[in-house]
Each structure stands twice: as structure tokens, then as C-alpha cells.
Design a protein around this motif. Structure first.
Motif, PDB file in Angstrom:
ATOM      1  N   SER A  25      76.227 103.094   6.673  1.00 46.00           N
ATOM      2  CA  SER A  25      75.669 102.433   5.481  1.00 46.00           C
ATOM      3  C   SER A  25      75.340 103.514   4.468  1.00 46.00           C
ATOM      4  CB  SER A  25      74.408 101.652   5.829  1.00 46.00           C
ATOM      5  OG  SER A  25      74.721 100.596   6.710  1.00 46.00           O
ATOM      6  N   TYR A  26      75.775 103.283   3.259  1.00 47.80           N
ATOM      7  CA  TYR A  26      75.551 104.239   2.172  1.00 47.80           C
ATOM      8  C   TYR A  26      75.298 103.449   0.899  1.00 47.80           C
ATOM      9  CZ  TYR A  26      76.580 108.027  -1.156  1.00 47.80           C
ATOM     10  OH  TYR A  26      76.517 108.950  -2.175  1.00 47.80           O
ATOM     11  N   HIS A  27      74.135 103.626   0.326  1.00 51.23           N
ATOM     12  CA  HIS A  27      73.755 102.935  -0.912  1.00 51.23           C
ATOM     13  C   HIS A  27      74.027 101.430  -0.857  1.00 51.23           C
ATOM     14  CE1 HIS A  27      72.457 106.417  -3.129  1.00 51.23           C
ATOM     15  NE2 HIS A  27      73.582 107.048  -2.865  1.00 51.23           N
ATOM     16  N   GLY A  28      73.639 100.809   0.235  1.00 52.10           N
ATOM     17  CA  GLY A  28      73.727  99.361   0.331  1.00 52.10           C
ATOM     18  C   GLY A  28      75.033  98.802   0.859  1.00 52.10           C
ATOM     19  N   LYS A  29      76.056  99.624   1.033  1.00 55.93           N
ATOM     20  CA  LYS A  29      77.328  99.132   1.584  1.00 55.93           C
ATOM     21  C   LYS A  29      77.463  99.637   3.013  1.00 55.93           C
ATOM     22  CE  LYS A  29      82.216  98.720   1.300  1.00 55.93           C
ATOM     23  NZ  LYS A  29      83.354  98.561   0.472  1.00 55.93           N
ATOM     24  N   THR A  30      77.912  98.746   3.901  1.00 54.04           N
ATOM     25  CA  THR A  30      78.101  99.110   5.303  1.00 54.04           C
ATOM     26  C   THR A  30      79.566  98.948   5.677  1.00 54.04           C
ATOM     27  OG1 THR A  30      75.856  98.398   5.844  1.00 54.04           O
ATOM     28  CG2 THR A  30      77.397  98.596   7.673  1.00 54.04           C
ATOM     29  N   VAL A  31      80.086  99.975   6.357  1.00 57.72           N
ATOM     30  CA  VAL A  31      81.458  99.962   6.858  1.00 57.72           C
ATOM     31  C   VAL A  31      81.393 100.225   8.359  1.00 57.72           C
ATOM     32  CG1 VAL A  31      83.706 101.123   6.816  1.00 57.72           C
ATOM     33  CG2 VAL A  31      82.448 100.764   4.679  1.00 57.72           C
ATOM     34  N   THR A  32      82.082  99.378   9.123  1.00 61.13           N
ATOM     35  CA  THR A  32      82.191  99.558  10.569  1.00 61.13           C
ATOM     36  C   THR A  32      83.649  99.821  10.888  1.00 61.13           C
ATOM     37  OG1 THR A  32      80.330  98.074  10.967  1.00 61.13           O
ATOM     38  CG2 THR A  32      81.793  98.482  12.826  1.00 61.13           C
ATOM     39  N   ALA A  33      83.893 100.858  11.703  1.00 64.10           N
ATOM     40  CA  ALA A  33      85.272 101.218  12.023  1.00 64.10           C
ATOM     41  C   ALA A  33      85.388 101.636  13.479  1.00 64.10           C
ATOM     42  CB  ALA A  33      85.744 102.359  11.128  1.00 64.10           C
ATOM     43  N   ALA A  34      86.414 101.118  14.123  1.00 62.36           N
ATOM     44  CA  ALA A  34      86.753 101.577  15.462  1.00 62.36           C
ATOM     45  C   ALA A  34      87.448 102.923  15.332  1.00 62.36           C
ATOM     46  CB  ALA A  34      87.656 100.568  16.157  1.00 62.36           C
ATOM     47  N   PHE A  48      84.100 105.299  -0.992  1.00 61.89           N
ATOM     48  CA  PHE A  48      83.451 104.458   0.010  1.00 61.89           C
ATOM     49  C   PHE A  48      83.286 103.014  -0.455  1.00 61.89           C
ATOM     50  CE2 PHE A  48      79.763 102.962   2.497  1.00 61.89           C
ATOM     51  CZ  PHE A  48      80.211 103.249   3.773  1.00 61.89           C
ATOM     52  N   TRP A  49      83.005 102.810  -1.726  1.00 61.34           N
ATOM     53  CA  TRP A  49      82.756 101.464  -2.244  1.00 61.34           C
ATOM     54  C   TRP A  49      84.010 100.596  -2.208  1.00 61.34           C
ATOM     55  CZ3 TRP A  49      80.763 105.958  -4.023  1.00 61.34           C
ATOM     56  CH2 TRP A  49      79.379 106.088  -3.908  1.00 61.34           C
ATOM     57  N   VAL A  74      71.648 107.557   3.915  1.00 61.66           N
ATOM     58  CA  VAL A  74      72.759 107.250   4.815  1.00 61.66           C
ATOM     59  C   VAL A  74      72.167 106.783   6.144  1.00 61.66           C
ATOM     60  CG1 VAL A  74      74.718 108.195   6.131  1.00 61.66           C
ATOM     61  CG2 VAL A  74      74.281 109.007   3.820  1.00 61.66           C
ATOM     62  N   ASP A  75      72.757 105.726   6.686  1.00 60.72           N
ATOM     63  CA  ASP A  75      72.407 105.249   8.029  1.00 60.72           C
ATOM     64  C   ASP A  75      73.705 105.246   8.825  1.00 60.72           C
ATOM     65  OD1 ASP A  75      71.511 104.023  10.340  1.00 60.72           O
ATOM     66  OD2 ASP A  75      70.516 102.370   9.295  1.00 60.72           O
ATOM     67  N   TYR A  76      73.777 106.102   9.842  1.00 60.55           N
ATOM     68  CA  TYR A  76      75.006 106.312  10.601  1.00 60.55           C
ATOM     69  C   TYR A  76      74.747 106.018  12.072  1.00 60.55           C
ATOM     70  CZ  TYR A  76      78.786 109.059  12.791  1.00 60.55           C
ATOM     71  OH  TYR A  76      79.857 109.477  13.547  1.00 60.55           O
ATOM     72  N   LEU A 117      86.279 100.761   0.286  1.00 62.53           N
ATOM     73  CA  LEU A 117      86.713 100.535   1.665  1.00 62.53           C
ATOM     74  C   LEU A 117      86.373  99.115   2.106  1.00 62.53           C
ATOM     75  CD1 LEU A 117      85.558 103.878   3.349  1.00 62.53           C
ATOM     76  CD2 LEU A 117      87.889 103.216   2.737  1.00 62.53           C
ATOM     77  N   GLN A 118      87.135  98.620   3.061  1.00 59.42           N
ATOM     78  CA  GLN A 118      86.817  97.329   3.664  1.00 59.42           C
ATOM     79  C   GLN A 118      85.517  97.484   4.462  1.00 59.42           C
ATOM     80  OE1 GLN A 118      90.123  96.001   6.084  1.00 59.42           O
ATOM     81  NE2 GLN A 118      91.608  96.718   4.574  1.00 59.42           N
ATOM     82  N   THR A 119      84.907  96.377   4.786  1.00 55.80           N
ATOM     83  CA  THR A 119      83.661  96.455   5.555  1.00 55.80           C
ATOM     84  C   THR A 119      83.903  96.570   7.051  1.00 55.80           C
ATOM     85  OG1 THR A 119      83.481  94.048   5.614  1.00 55.80           O
ATOM     86  CG2 THR A 119      82.301  95.201   3.843  1.00 55.80           C
ATOM     87  N   ASN A 120      85.127  96.250   7.515  1.00 53.31           N
ATOM     88  CA  ASN A 120      85.390  96.291   8.945  1.00 53.31           C
ATOM     89  C   ASN A 120      86.817  96.749   9.215  1.00 53.31           C
ATOM     90  OD1 ASN A 120      85.176  95.988  11.681  1.00 53.31           O
ATOM     91  ND2 ASN A 120      85.018  93.767  11.665  1.00 53.31           N
ATOM     92  N   TYR A 121      86.933  97.757  10.088  1.00 49.35           N
ATOM     93  CA  TYR A 121      88.227  98.250  10.545  1.00 49.35           C
ATOM     94  C   TYR A 121      88.221  98.129  12.067  1.00 49.35           C
ATOM     95  CZ  TYR A 121      88.837 100.182   5.887  1.00 49.35           C
ATOM     96  OH  TYR A 121      88.959 100.328   4.522  1.00 49.35           O
ATOM     97  N   SER A 122      88.734  97.002  12.558  1.00 43.92           N
ATOM     98  CA  SER A 122      88.736  96.726  13.994  1.00 43.92           C
ATOM     99  C   SER A 122      89.979  97.312  14.642  1.00 43.92           C
ATOM    100  CB  SER A 122      88.716  95.221  14.253  1.00 43.92           C
ATOM    101  OG  SER A 122      87.563  94.650  13.704  1.00 43.92           O
ATOM    102  N   ALA A 123      89.820  97.688  15.902  1.00 46.39           N
ATOM    103  CA  ALA A 123      90.957  98.181  16.673  1.00 46.39           C
ATOM    104  C   ALA A 123      91.812  96.993  17.108  1.00 46.39           C
ATOM    105  CB  ALA A 123      90.468  98.943  17.891  1.00 46.39           C
ATOM    106  N   PRO A 124      93.128  97.167  17.122  1.00 49.99           N
ATOM    107  CA  PRO A 124      93.987  96.057  17.540  1.00 49.99           C
ATOM    108  C   PRO A 124      93.740  95.649  18.999  1.00 49.99           C
ATOM    109  CG  PRO A 124      95.291  98.032  17.102  1.00 49.99           C
ATOM    110  CD  PRO A 124      93.878  98.336  16.737  1.00 49.99           C
ATOM    111  N   HIS A 125      93.374  96.620  19.814  1.00 44.62           N
ATOM    112  CA  HIS A 125      93.061  96.363  21.219  1.00 44.62           C
ATOM    113  C   HIS A 125      91.682  96.934  21.499  1.00 44.62           C
ATOM    114  CE1 HIS A 125      97.232  95.269  21.792  1.00 44.62           C
ATOM    115  NE2 HIS A 125      97.592  96.405  21.208  1.00 44.62           N
TER     116      HIS A 125
END
Length: 162
Positions: A117-126, A95-96, A42-44, A98-106
Motif C-alpha cells: 500500500s502506497y498513498h492509499g493504493k494497494t497492490v497484491t501480487a503473487a 504504481f498508480w 508504505v505498508d508492505y 498498476l492493477q490492484t491484483n496480480y494472481s498466479a495462474p496456479h
């Protein structure tokens, strides 16, 4: 004539030097003691907030974890129970899928951003756009970060407990 007499002697001396040098090289094949380096499990990374947090937690598959932040840098060992719990949490969140990006509306400089990042998949979330299922994973990873933090209250979490 003198040259011809010394030619066999010089040849023997050169041969002796070559053989002596070859003996220094050894005849055995060195053992292959190379083991595969541990893989990143895991890379957090969490960043932002009012305090300007910039923390990172890298967990390797052998249980070694590296924690770094503005005021913290440490290497810790997680036990098999911790690794199993983290794996279970990732599986529960699916986790697999999930979308890769969850941006904040503002956008705001005060918002926390989480990259996992977990087993090659990266998710970024606000912080404000994070799916509820991911909050459990973030809570556990924050708990590990806080376990080595000298100022536990300075690092905001999502209010989750284990």
C-alpha cells in the motif's frame, strides 16, 4: 431568630468554598501541544513460501519504520535518502497505474504473496505474476526487512540488489 443570624455566615462560607474550588481549576487555557500523528507512507506485507514467511514493514512519513515477523520485531529510523529512494521507485513503477491484483495462474502454498500500500493504493501480487516494474520496489522493501532480520538468508528475495 438564631437561624437568621447564621444564614449570612453560612452563605459567606458556601461562597468562599465555591470560589476556592474555582481557583483550583485555573484560569489559563492549556496549550494545544497536539501534533498530527505520522501518516503511513508504505505498508508492505509478504507472506508464504516454503518457510512460511509472514513479514510486515510499515514506513511512516517521518522515517520511522516498524518491522515485524515471526522472529523479528523492531522499530528503525530511515533517513531522508531512503525515503526519497522509495518515493522515486514508486514513481518509476507508475504504481498508480498498476492493477490492484496480480494472481498466479496456479496457486501454491510455496509461492510468496506481496501486498503493498502506497498513498492509499494497494497492490497484491503473487511471486510468479508480479510485473517486472514492481520487482524493484519489492527488492528495496525486502532489503529494509533484511537489514533488521536476525536470519538474513531465511527470507527469500527476488534476487535484486540495490
Amino acid at each position: 431568630m438564631i437561624r437568621i443570624k447564621f444564614l449570612p455566615i453560612i452563605s459567606v462560607l458556601i461562597l468562599a468554598l465555591v470560589l476556592a474550588g474555582a481557583g483550583c481549576l485555573g484560569t489559563g487555557i492549556p496549550a494545544d501541544n497536539k501534533t498530527a500523528p505520522p501518516a503511513v507512507f508504505v505498508d508492505y506485507h509478504r507472506a508464504g513460501g516454503i518457510a512460511g514467511v509472514n513479514d510486515r514493514l510499515v514506513i511512516f512519513d517521518n522515517g520511522v519504520a516498524v518491522v515485524s515477523g515471526r522472529s523479528t520485531s523492531a522499530v528503525i529510523a530511515l533517513n531522508e535518502t531512503d525515503i526519497a529512494l522509495i518515493s522515486a521507485l514508486f514513481n518509476q513503477t507508475q504504481f498508480w497505474q498498476l492493477q490492484t491484483n496480480y494472481s498466479a495462474p496456479h496457486s501454491s502454498a510455496d509461492l510468496m504473496t506481496y501486498t503493498i500500500s502506497y498513498h492509499g493504493k494497494t497492490v497484491t501480487a503473487a511471486e510468479t505474476a508480479m510485473p517486472p516494474s514492481l520487482k524493484t520496489v519489492v527488492g528495496e522493501l525486502d532489503r529494509i526487512l533484511q537489514s533488521v532480520s536476525p536470519q538474513k538468508s531465511a527470507y527469500p528475495t527476488l534476487g535484486l540488489t540495490r
